[in-house]
Design a protein around this motif. Structure first.
Motif, PDB file in Angstrom:
ATOM      1  N   ILE A 133       0.870  -1.176   0.000  1.00 56.66           N
ATOM      2  CA  ILE A 133       0.000   0.000   0.000  1.00 56.66           C
ATOM      3  C   ILE A 133       0.906   1.226   0.000  1.00 56.66           C
ATOM      4  O   ILE A 133       1.795   1.345   0.849  1.00 56.66           O
ATOM      5  N   HIS A 134       0.712   2.112  -0.955  1.00 54.11           N
ATOM      6  CA  HIS A 134       1.641   3.240  -1.075  1.00 54.11           C
ATOM      7  C   HIS A 134       0.922   4.574  -1.223  1.00 54.11           C
ATOM      8  O   HIS A 134      -0.217   4.641  -1.707  1.00 54.11           O
ATOM      9  N   SER A 135       1.613   5.611  -0.807  1.00 55.35           N
ATOM     10  CA  SER A 135       1.134   6.975  -1.009  1.00 55.35           C
ATOM     11  C   SER A 135       0.991   7.246  -2.495  1.00 55.35           C
ATOM     12  O   SER A 135       1.761   6.738  -3.317  1.00 55.35           O
ATOM     13  N   SER A 136       0.011   8.072  -2.840  1.00 54.77           N
ATOM     14  CA  SER A 136      -0.221   8.409  -4.251  1.00 54.77           C
ATOM     15  C   SER A 136       0.749   9.466  -4.774  1.00 54.77           C
ATOM     16  O   SER A 136       0.708   9.799  -5.964  1.00 54.77           O
ATOM     17  N   MET A 137       1.633   9.980  -3.929  1.00 49.40           N
ATOM     18  CA  MET A 137       2.599  10.978  -4.378  1.00 49.40           C
ATOM     19  C   MET A 137       3.645  10.332  -5.280  1.00 49.40           C
ATOM     20  O   MET A 137       3.945   9.137  -5.160  1.00 49.40           O
ATOM     21  N   ALA A 138       4.210  11.128  -6.192  1.00 43.85           N
ATOM     22  CA  ALA A 138       5.090  10.605  -7.244  1.00 43.85           C
ATOM     23  C   ALA A 138       6.288   9.847  -6.686  1.00 43.85           C
ATOM     24  O   ALA A 138       6.625   8.758  -7.163  1.00 43.85           O
ATOM     25  N   ARG A 139       6.952  10.400  -5.683  1.00 49.87           N
ATOM     26  CA  ARG A 139       8.159   9.760  -5.170  1.00 49.87           C
ATOM     27  C   ARG A 139       7.872   8.424  -4.489  1.00 49.87           C
ATOM     28  O   ARG A 139       8.686   7.493  -4.567  1.00 49.87           O
TER      29      ARG A 139
END
Length: 275
Positions: A133-139
């Motif tokens: 599960i990951h943040s939707s931010m590019a990095r």
């Protein structure tokens, strides 16, 4: 009923109504309500009852008249978790700081090397990871894509809840860092992420689980403080390297242990950064 209307009703009816609302809301509703929460100045903290405590999962009104406590004990046992959850919190790798827009925050060449090293480390553990599960931010998204190459078949889930932000005003304070309004907006979302993802296993879960969360330093530090029941205002006293691994263990009885915090011992010293 719309999510913002649900939240307004909870505010009108007081703390108990708000707790019941949050306990019964789905993950999607929780995320939608979080987006609305900055519109209100709450007269009380958004606290959540222990909805995964076995007693909270049993309808006491249905207790059999004759068997009484025996039936209650049986139903409580049915609701008790049996498995342990292993949470791996990964900070994104080094990224470009040139542009302010999120889309410009892509990984640097060193950042991509760091993500490779983190992915290789996770794969070497020999664990059966269920999901990333990951943040939707590019990095964070780019870090996830690189890590996932080492974990084929593990599904990836993007969420806005894990985006970087200012979770709570730190103590001791840093007055020049963020205006007070930012804490109200970001804090509600980061707290929602904690409540949504950091909890004991479901009673139906039979085996221990291993999950990866790729996000940001502020989010990870806040989650660690909350999970260990430390004052969350102390989150800024910790430091996390890029691509580091933080390992939380949640036992069936709800006890939480911190196995590692910000581990980058698998990286060569010249590859370690904290940007």
């Amino acid at each position: 009923m719309e999510c913002n209307e649900m939240l307004e009703d909870a505010i009108e009816n007081g703390v108990l109504a708000c707790r019941c609302l949050l306990a019964s809301a789905s993950s999607k509703q929780l995320q939608q309500m979080t987006a609305q929460v900055s519109l209100f100045v709450l007269p009380f903290p958004l606290t959540l009852v222990a909805i995964r405590e076995p007693l909270a999962l049993v309808n006491l009104k249905k207790k059999h008249e004759e068997t009484g406590e025996e039936e209650l004990a049986s139903r409580l046992n049915h609701c008790k978790p049996k498995a342990t959850r292993h949470i791996f919190l990964i900070r994104h790798s080094q990224y470009n700081l040139d542009g302010r827009a999120d889309k410009n925050g892509t990984l640097t060449p060193l950042g991509r090397e760091q993500a490779d090293l983190t992915g290789h480390r996770l794969a070497s553990l020999g664990l059966k990871f269920e999901k990333i599960i990951h943040s939707s931010m590019a990095r964070a998204t780019e870090t996830t894509e690189i890590i996932s190459k080492y974990l084929p078949g593990v599904k990836k889930i993007s969420t806005d809840l894990l985006r970087e932000g200012a979770p709570i005003e730190p103590d001791p304070p840093i007055s020049h860092w963020k205006p007070e309004a930012v804490y109200y907006e970001d804090g509600a979302r980061v707290e929602a992420a904690f409540r949504n993802y950091i909890h004991r296993a479901d009673a139906k879960q039979e085996e221990d689980s291993y999950e990866i969360f790729v996000c940001h330093a502020n989010v990870i530090r806040y989650i660690v403080c909350r999970a260990l029941q430390f004052p969350p205002e102390g989150w800024l006293r910790m430091s996390l390297n890029n691509g580091s691994i933080t390992h939380l263990v949640i036992r069936p009885n709800g006890r939480v242990a911190l196995r590692t915090l910000g581990d980058t011992g698998f990286m060569p010293p010249e590859k370690i950064t904290r940007t």
